[in-house]
Design a protein around this motif. Structure first.
Motif, PDB file in Angstrom:
ATOM      1  N   VAL A   1       2.139   1.850  -3.587  1.00  0.00           N
ATOM      2  CA  VAL A   1       1.043   2.284  -4.465  1.00  0.00           C
ATOM      3  C   VAL A   1       0.676   3.737  -4.191  1.00  0.00           C
ATOM      4  O   VAL A   1       0.497   4.540  -5.118  1.00  0.00           O
ATOM      5  CB  VAL A   1      -0.196   1.376  -4.259  1.00  0.00           C
ATOM      6  N   LYS A   2       0.600   4.105  -2.916  1.00  0.00           N
ATOM      7  CA  LYS A   2       0.247   5.478  -2.544  1.00  0.00           C
ATOM      8  C   LYS A   2       1.328   6.465  -2.995  1.00  0.00           C
ATOM      9  O   LYS A   2       1.012   7.540  -3.499  1.00  0.00           O
ATOM     10  CB  LYS A   2       0.059   5.582  -1.034  1.00  0.00           C
ATOM     11  N   THR A   3       2.600   6.081  -2.817  1.00  0.00           N
ATOM     12  CA  THR A   3       3.710   6.962  -3.202  1.00  0.00           C
ATOM     13  C   THR A   3       3.726   7.213  -4.702  1.00  0.00           C
ATOM     14  O   THR A   3       3.850   8.359  -5.147  1.00  0.00           O
ATOM     15  CB  THR A   3       5.055   6.356  -2.766  1.00  0.00           C
TER      16      THR A   3
ATOM     17  N   GLU B   1       0.820  -1.211   0.000  1.00  0.00           N
ATOM     18  CA  GLU B   1       0.000   0.000   0.000  1.00  0.00           C
ATOM     19  C   GLU B   1       0.856   1.264   0.000  1.00  0.00           C
ATOM     20  O   GLU B   1       0.510   2.255  -0.655  1.00  0.00           O
ATOM     21  CB  GLU B   1      -0.917  -0.003   1.226  1.00  0.00           C
ATOM     22  N   MET B   2       1.980   1.225   0.727  1.00  0.00           N
ATOM     23  CA  MET B   2       2.867   2.383   0.784  1.00  0.00           C
ATOM     24  C   MET B   2       3.423   2.714  -0.600  1.00  0.00           C
ATOM     25  O   MET B   2       3.485   3.875  -1.013  1.00  0.00           O
ATOM     26  CB  MET B   2       4.016   2.123   1.752  1.00  0.00           C
TER      27      MET B   2
ATOM     28  N   LYS C   1       0.080  12.249  -9.480  1.00  0.00           N
ATOM     29  CA  LYS C   1      -0.800  13.387  -9.234  1.00  0.00           C
ATOM     30  C   LYS C   1      -0.019  14.702  -9.328  1.00  0.00           C
ATOM     31  O   LYS C   1      -0.492  15.679  -9.917  1.00  0.00           O
ATOM     32  CB  LYS C   1      -1.438  13.267  -7.845  1.00  0.00           C
TER      33      LYS C   1
ATOM     34  N   GLY D   1       1.221   6.880  -6.748  1.00  0.00           N
ATOM     35  CA  GLY D   1       0.014   7.632  -7.075  1.00  0.00           C
ATOM     36  C   GLY D   1       0.172   9.127  -6.817  1.00  0.00           C
ATOM     37  O   GLY D   1      -0.281   9.959  -7.618  1.00  0.00           O
ATOM     38  N   GLU D   2       0.820   9.460  -5.705  1.00  0.00           N
ATOM     39  CA  GLU D   2       1.046  10.865  -5.371  1.00  0.00           C
ATOM     40  C   GLU D   2       2.004  11.521  -6.367  1.00  0.00           C
ATOM     41  O   GLU D   2       1.839  12.698  -6.726  1.00  0.00           O
ATOM     42  CB  GLU D   2       1.610  10.985  -3.948  1.00  0.00           C
TER      43      GLU D   2
END
Length: 206
Positions: free
Chosen positions: A52-54, A49-50, A60, A56-57
């Motif tokens: 994927v979130k990184t 999850e870490m 963005k 994704g950010e």
């Protein structure tokens, strides 16, 4: 956006005049227990999850940066590729001869790192010499790191002289100096996607 543009315009002139470097959020933000990406990566937690979130950010941020680039700024890649061709044909090897536009296209990475005398890489060699010759006044906690840096940043120094289990034979700075700055520009000019070539507000992501 107007405020950011005004601030950047004024600040860039002061940076150039005073040889300043102003960096935002290069370290962790959010309190004494906060962490940045490098800390998470080194602690082997950049997964699941870490991760994927990184990612994704970062995507963005790139979309936001695209909107900060004005229409007349989007065609800079054409001039960069034209200059790159001239450089390759004339075999120019001095970073000083690079245009401001091409240097800015790679986030000023060439001039600030490779420029003879004042670039980061030449400065590393200069400081290493000062460390080896003990020409700097250091406190007791700085003496040992300075000695080690003086050894490892000497041209053609062997990593085994400092590390018990080195990951490479020589310091990466030797390889960087041998390859030079041209591959940095070649890589930047090789991308075709407009999401890359049309975005000049890289904020260090180049």
């Amino acid at each position: 956006y107007g405020f950011i543009q005004s601030l950047t315009s004024k600040l860039s002139k002061e940076q150039e005049r005073r040889t300043w470097k102003c960096t935002l959020a290069q370290t962790a933000v959010g309190g004494p227990s906060s962490e940045n990406g490098a800390t998470v990566l080194l602690s082997k937690r950049m997964e699941g999850e870490m991760l994927v979130k990184t990612v994704g950010e970062m995507i963005k941020i790139m979309h936001y940066l695209k909107h900060l680039t004005l229409p007349h700024e989007c065609k800079g890649i054409d001039a960069v590729r034209k200059e790159l061709k001239q450089i390759q044909e004339q075999k120019i090897a001095n970073a000083i001869e690079l245009s401001q536009a091409s240097n800015e296209f790679v986030g000023t990475a060439i001039i600030k790192n490779f420029k003879p005398g004042s670039g980061r890489f030449p400065k590393l060699r200069q400081y290493a010499t000062l460390f080896r010759e003990r020409r700097l006044m250091l406190d007791q906690y700085e003496a040992l790191p300075a000695t080690v840096l003086g050894k490892i940043l000497k041209p053609q120094a062997r990593m085994a002289d400092v590390f018990a289990q080195p990951l490479s034979e020589h310091c990466v700075l030797d390889e960087i100096e041998e390859i030079g700055w041209l591959p940095v520009l070649q890589l930047a000019a090789s991308f075709e996607s407009h999401l890359v070539t049309d975005c000049i507000w890289t904020c260090g992501l180049t």
